[in-house]
Design a protein around this motif. Structure first.
Motif, short mmCIF file in Angstrom:
data_model
loop_
_atom_site.label_atom_id
_atom_site.label_comp_id
_atom_site.label_asym_id
_atom_site.label_seq_id
_atom_site.Cartn_x
_atom_site.Cartn_y
_atom_site.Cartn_z
N ILE A 94 0.84 -1.20 0.00
CA ILE A 94 0.00 0.00 0.00
C ILE A 94 0.87 1.24 0.00
O ILE A 94 1.78 1.37 0.83
N TYR A 115 -6.41 4.05 0.00
CA TYR A 115 -6.98 3.22 1.05
C TYR A 115 -8.30 2.62 0.60
O TYR A 115 -8.65 1.49 0.97
N ALA A 168 -7.34 -0.42 -1.40
CA ALA A 168 -6.87 -1.52 -0.55
C ALA A 168 -8.03 -2.20 0.18
O ALA A 168 -8.12 -3.43 0.22
N LEU A 169 -8.93 -1.40 0.73
CA LEU A 169 -10.05 -1.96 1.50
C LEU A 169 -11.10 -2.62 0.61
O LEU A 169 -11.94 -3.37 1.11
N SER A 179 -10.15 -4.50 -2.13
CA SER A 179 -9.45 -5.48 -2.94
C SER A 179 -9.79 -6.91 -2.54
O SER A 179 -10.32 -7.18 -1.46
N ASP A 214 -7.70 -9.00 -1.66
CA ASP A 214 -6.84 -9.38 -0.52
C ASP A 214 -7.59 -9.32 0.80
O ASP A 214 -7.16 -9.96 1.78
N MET A 215 -8.68 -8.59 0.86
CA MET A 215 -9.45 -8.52 2.10
C MET A 215 -10.10 -9.85 2.45
O MET A 215 -10.56 -10.06 3.57
N ARG A 229 -3.49 -11.24 4.69
CA ARG A 229 -3.41 -9.99 3.93
C ARG A 229 -4.37 -8.95 4.47
O ARG A 229 -4.08 -7.74 4.48
N ARG A 230 -5.54 -9.40 4.92
CA ARG A 230 -6.54 -8.48 5.48
C ARG A 230 -5.99 -7.78 6.71
O ARG A 230 -6.15 -6.55 6.87
N ILE A 264 -3.45 -5.16 5.72
CA ILE A 264 -4.10 -3.96 5.18
C ILE A 264 -4.64 -3.10 6.32
O ILE A 264 -4.46 -1.88 6.34
N VAL A 324 -3.55 0.75 7.01
CA VAL A 324 -4.54 1.79 6.69
C VAL A 324 -5.05 2.51 7.93
O VAL A 324 -5.16 3.74 7.94
#
Length: 290
Positions: A112, A130, A133-134, A136, A138-139, A144-145, A148, A152
Motif C-alpha cells: 500500500i 486506502y 486496498a479496503l 481489494s 486481498d481482504m 493480507r486483510r 491492510i 490503513v
C-alpha cells in the motif's frame, strides 16, 4: 460519444438544408435576365448569399468569442477538466486533476502506498489508495486483510477494526453467498475479482492534522470463469474517510459507505467469462494521487 442518434442532427453545426455548402455560404439558383430591361421573368429576386454569409460570419464570431472566454484564466484551476464548469466547480468544492508538481507518495507500507503530503492533496491521495486496498480481493485472505488494516488504520483503532473485519469476511454464510469457500478461495477454474476504481475525491473538511475526504469509485465484484453463478458486475459507491495525521502519515480513524452516484449503463454486451478473467490478471492497478 457519437451524436448520430441523439437527436441533435448533424454534428457540423451548419443549418441542415439543401442550400448549405462546405464553405458555409448559402447559394440559391437565381435566374438572371440577359438584358437590363427584363425578359419576361419579372423583377430580379435579391440574392440570398450575402445575407446568409453575414449570418454565418456572425455565428462564427460568437463561437470564437465563446471559446476565447472559456480559455481565459485557465491557469487558475477552476475548470481543469474534472467535469465541473466555472463557478459551479467552486461551489461543489471540486479541484483539478492536473499535476500539481508535489510528489504524491514517497514510499510503501507493504503493498500500500504511504508517505503522503501533509496537506489536502496528500489526504485525498491517501483516501483514494486506502479505498482501493479496503476494496481489494486481498481482504478475503486473513493474513493480507490484517496487514491492510494495520497499514490503513490508525494504531488506536487498528486492532478493533481487525476483529470487526475478521467477523465480516470470515462468515461462512457470507462467503458462500458470493461463491467462495470457507477459507475465502474461489472454486476451481474460476477467479475471484474485487477491485475498486476511484474516479474522484473531495475534501469535506480539513483542519491541519485531521481531514474528512470522500472517494467516488466504481467496483468490480464477482467470479470470472466458466459456470460462475456470480458473474462479475459493476457497482458505484462513495466512501467517506475520517483521517488523522499520525507518525508522519495519514491514517483512517473511521469511514462510511453509501451507494452511488451511479451513471446510466451503456448498451454494451458483457464480455465472456474468460475474457474478463484475463483482463483482471493482465491489467494491473494504479497508485492514485491528486
Amino acid at each position: 460519444m457519437s451524436p448520430d442518434d441523439d437527436g441533435y442532427g448533424n454534428d457540423s453545426g451548419r443549418p441542415n438544408d439543401g442550400y448549405s455548402t462546405l464553405g458555409g455560404t448559402r447559394q440559391t439558383r437565381t435566374r438572371l435576365p440577359d438584358a437590363q430591361g427584363g425578359d419576361g421573368y419579372g423583377p430580379r429576386r435579391p440574392a440570398r448569399g450575402s445575407r446568409s454569409l453575414f449570418t454565418v460570419l456572425g455565428v462564427v464570431v460568437l463561437l470564437l468569442a465563446a471559446i476565447a472566454f472559456a480559455n481565459m484564466g485557465g491557469g487558475d484551476g477552476d475548470n481543469g477538466g474534472d467535469g465541473a464548469r466555472g463557478s459551479d466547480a467552486k461551489k461543489a468544492g471540486s479541484a483539478p486533476t492536473a499535476a500539481t508538481g508535489t510528489k504524491p507518495v514517497t514510499g510503501k507500507n507493504g503493498s500500500i502506498p504511504s508517505g503522503y503530503a501533509h496537506d489536502e492533496q496528500g489526504a485525498q491521495s491517501a483516501a483514494a489508495n486506502y479505498s482501493v486496498a479496503l476494496g481489494s480481493a486481498d481482504m478475503f485472505d486473513k493474513g493480507r486483510r490484517r496487514a491492510i488494516a494495520t497499514a490503513v488504520y490508525a494504531p488506536a483503532v487498528a486492532s478493533a477494526r481487525q476483529g470487526d473485519l475478521d467477523k465480516v469476511y470470515s462468515g461462512e454464510a457470507f462467503l458462500a453467498n458470493i461463491g467462495l469457500s470457507a477459507d475465502g478461495t474461489a472454486p476451481a477454474g474460476q477467479i475471484f475479482i474485487s477491485r475498486s476504481n476511484p474516479v474522484g475525491t473531495k475534501v469535506e473538511k480539513f483542519n491541519g492534522d485531521t481531514a474528512t475526504v470522500s472517494v467516488w469509485y466504481s467496483a468490480l465484484f464477482g467470479l470470472a470463469g466458466e459456470g460462475s453463478k456470480n458473474p462479475v458486475s459493476e457497482s458505484w459507491f462513495t466512501n467517506t474517510f475520517d483521517l488523522t495525521w499520525i507518525n508522519g502519515d495519514w491514517k483512517v480513524t473511521d469511514f462510511t459507505q453509501k451507494d452511488g452516484p451511479a451513471p446510466v449503463g451503456r448498451d454494451q454486451a458483457a464480455s465472456p467469462a474468460g475474457e474478463m478473467a484475463d483482463a483482471v490478471e493482465q491489467f494491473g492497478g494504479f497508485t492514485y494521487a491528486r
